[in-house]
Design an enzyme around this catalytic site. Structure first.
Site, PDB file in Angstrom:
ATOM      1  N   ILE A 133      45.670  52.705  45.971  1.00 49.71           N
ATOM      2  CA  ILE A 133      45.965  52.661  44.535  1.00 49.71           C
ATOM      3  C   ILE A 133      44.733  52.357  43.692  1.00 49.71           C
ATOM      4  O   ILE A 133      44.800  52.413  42.465  1.00 49.71           O
ATOM      5  CB  ILE A 133      47.080  51.639  44.216  1.00 49.71           C
ATOM      6  CG1 ILE A 133      46.720  50.244  44.742  1.00 49.71           C
ATOM      7  CG2 ILE A 133      48.406  52.108  44.757  1.00 49.71           C
ATOM      8  CD1 ILE A 133      47.746  49.178  44.374  1.00 49.71           C
ATOM      9  N   GLY A 134      43.617  52.039  44.324  1.00 48.02           N
ATOM     10  CA  GLY A 134      42.421  51.762  43.538  1.00 48.02           C
ATOM     11  C   GLY A 134      41.246  51.408  44.420  1.00 48.02           C
ATOM     12  O   GLY A 134      41.407  50.987  45.568  1.00 48.02           O
ATOM     13  N   GLY A 166      36.969  49.840  43.899  1.00 44.73           N
ATOM     14  CA  GLY A 166      35.870  49.431  43.046  1.00 44.73           C
ATOM     15  C   GLY A 166      34.701  48.981  43.879  1.00 44.73           C
ATOM     16  O   GLY A 166      34.660  49.181  45.101  1.00 44.73           O
ATOM     17  N   ALA A 167      33.730  48.347  43.218  1.00 44.66           N
ATOM     18  CA  ALA A 167      32.534  47.896  43.917  1.00 44.66           C
ATOM     19  C   ALA A 167      32.857  46.841  44.962  1.00 44.66           C
ATOM     20  O   ALA A 167      32.188  46.744  45.988  1.00 44.66           O
ATOM     21  CB  ALA A 167      31.522  47.353  42.914  1.00 44.66           C
ATOM     22  N   ALA A 168      33.896  46.037  44.698  1.00 45.02           N
ATOM     23  CA  ALA A 168      34.196  44.922  45.593  1.00 45.02           C
ATOM     24  C   ALA A 168      35.055  45.324  46.777  1.00 45.02           C
ATOM     25  O   ALA A 168      34.965  44.723  47.848  1.00 45.02           O
ATOM     26  CB  ALA A 168      34.879  43.798  44.824  1.00 45.02           C
ATOM     27  N   GLY A 169      35.917  46.315  46.610  1.00 41.60           N
ATOM     28  CA  GLY A 169      36.803  46.654  47.699  1.00 41.60           C
ATOM     29  C   GLY A 169      37.769  47.759  47.337  1.00 41.60           C
ATOM     30  O   GLY A 169      37.721  48.330  46.244  1.00 41.60           O
ATOM     31  N   VAL A 180      41.965  48.894  47.315  1.00 40.57           N
ATOM     32  CA  VAL A 180      43.301  48.304  47.229  1.00 40.57           C
ATOM     33  C   VAL A 180      44.333  49.338  47.656  1.00 40.57           C
ATOM     34  O   VAL A 180      44.321  50.481  47.173  1.00 40.57           O
ATOM     35  CB  VAL A 180      43.612  47.810  45.804  1.00 40.57           C
ATOM     36  CG1 VAL A 180      44.985  47.142  45.761  1.00 40.57           C
ATOM     37  CG2 VAL A 180      42.539  46.834  45.325  1.00 40.57           C
ATOM     38  N   LYS A 230      44.110  44.115  49.241  1.00 42.35           N
ATOM     39  CA  LYS A 230      42.721  44.409  48.891  1.00 42.35           C
ATOM     40  C   LYS A 230      41.836  44.105  50.087  1.00 42.35           C
ATOM     41  O   LYS A 230      41.820  42.984  50.590  1.00 42.35           O
ATOM     42  CB  LYS A 230      42.286  43.556  47.695  1.00 42.35           C
ATOM     43  CG  LYS A 230      40.836  43.760  47.272  1.00 42.35           C
ATOM     44  CD  LYS A 230      40.518  42.905  46.047  1.00 42.35           C
ATOM     45  CE  LYS A 230      39.094  43.089  45.564  1.00 42.35           C
ATOM     46  NZ  LYS A 230      38.810  42.259  44.355  1.00 42.35           N
ATOM     47  N   ASP A 282      35.960  38.747  34.232  1.00 41.47           N
ATOM     48  CA  ASP A 282      35.984  40.207  34.106  1.00 41.47           C
ATOM     49  C   ASP A 282      37.277  40.670  33.444  1.00 41.47           C
ATOM     50  O   ASP A 282      37.917  41.621  33.902  1.00 41.47           O
ATOM     51  CB  ASP A 282      35.815  40.885  35.465  1.00 41.47           C
ATOM     52  CG  ASP A 282      35.389  42.350  35.336  1.00 41.47           C
ATOM     53  OD1 ASP A 282      34.891  42.731  34.254  1.00 41.47           O
ATOM     54  OD2 ASP A 282      35.559  43.112  36.310  1.00 41.47           O
TER      55      ASP A 282
END
Length: 327
Positions: free
Chosen positions: A10-11, A13-16, A18, A33, A134
């Site tokens: 579902i998503g 980003g830079a961190a991980g 999901v 995540k 954030d």
């Protein structure tokens, strides 16, 4: 992670990344995540995010932690770190503004309803000693009944864990407080309320207020909108690493924020201008904003009763290939 049946991504980003998944034990649909390894998102970041979520458990407008799990890879090679959270079936607030409303401003009453939820969640977060760092519409999920949930605590920090200096830069550029752009590492939770001011303006305008292309462009947009006199009078301004360059860039007009929101009520503008005060020591806290007349004298009753965040001690699950343990 045999306990969870992956249902789809579902998503990312830079961190991980999901995924939505089904908990085979409880039957609950959850969001899982998985933190990326090797790019600054290791075990320390995993533990920090989980601790922040744990500190904020029990509030209706903050995503709920279900489990935190570190799983050692078979054959060595380090660990995979996971954070398991409640799954909210709905779009991001950013998507609602951009696609569903197609850039049309929210009516003031609806903006107030949404801001009350965000401020309520952030006030509880700050009372629990957590900075989000954030806040932006992408990190707010709109549930099926229109209730908001603040999510993605990947940049969050428990302030009680240590005094400044903190990491800088943090916060996505368009929602970043001026003291952060100017290089401050001695900031506090008021960087979150600046972000909330940017979100409030976006709801009322239908578009981001400060869509900067670079840090200097962002700073110019901020000071050209709200003025710079307030910031220059702040005792901490001269100590900021980029203060001199901001002063030398060009002359600044006085605040024109009111001109940009002529239809906003006086009570609503008090909240907006208070959240977007350049001087951190004059900026509204989330709790103070909720005590403003815009909320206390509204015709419609509050849509949520403030809930105190949980404060239970967080104990992570660290294992080989065993299932995650719900905390």
């Amino acid at each position: 992670m045999e306990r969870y049946e992956c249902l789809g991504k579902i998503g990312e980003g830079a961190a991980g990344v999901v995924h939505v998944a089904r908990d085979r034990t409880t039957g609950e649909t959850v969001a899982v995540k998985r933190l990326h390894g090797g790019i600054g998102c290791g075990e320390e970041e995993w533990l920090r995010e989980a601790r922040c979520l744990q500190a904020c458990r029990g509030h209706p407008h903050l995503v709920e932690l279900r489990a935190a799990h570190r799983e050692m890879r078979r054959g060595g090679g380090g660990a995979c770190c996971y954070v398991v959270m409640e799954y909210v079936d709905g779009p991001s607030l950013s998507r609602v503004v951009r696609e569903e409303r197609r850039g049309r401003p929210f009516p003031e009453a609806e903006a107030r309803r949404l801001m009350r939820q965000l401020l309520d969640g952030v006030a509880a977060m700050h009372a629990a000693g957590v900075m989000h760092r954030d806040l932006k519409p992408d990190n707010v999920v709109v549930g099926p009944r229109g209730d908001l949930k603040i999510c993605d605590f990947g940049m969050s920090r428990v302030t009680a864990a240590g005094a400044p200096p903190y990491t800088s830069p943090v916060v996505t550029l368009w929602y970043r407080a001026p003291e952060l752009i100017l290089g401050s590492q001695e900031y506090d939770s008021l960087v979150d309320t600046w972000s909330l001011g940017c979100i409030m303006a976006e709801l009322l305008a239908g578009a981001p207020l400060f869509p900067g292309r670079s840090e200097m462009d962002q700073l110019n947009r901020v000071f050209d909108t709200v003025g710079m006199q307030d910031m220059k009078s702040w005792p901490g301004f001269a100590r900021l690493p980029r203060a001199e360059s901001a002063l030398c860039s060009r002359a600044r007009p006085p605040s024109r924020l009111r001109e940009m929101f002529p239809k906003l009520s006086a009570a609503g503008f008090d909240v907006l201008s208070g959240l977007l005060a350049c001087r951190p020591d004059r900026r509204l806290t989330a709790a103070d904003a909720l005590r403003c007349a815009w909320f206390t004298e509204a015709d419609t009753p509050p849509d949520a009763t403030p809930v105190t965040c949980g404060s239970a001690r967080f104990t992570p699950c660290v294992s080989g290939v065993a299932d995650a343990i719900v905390v």
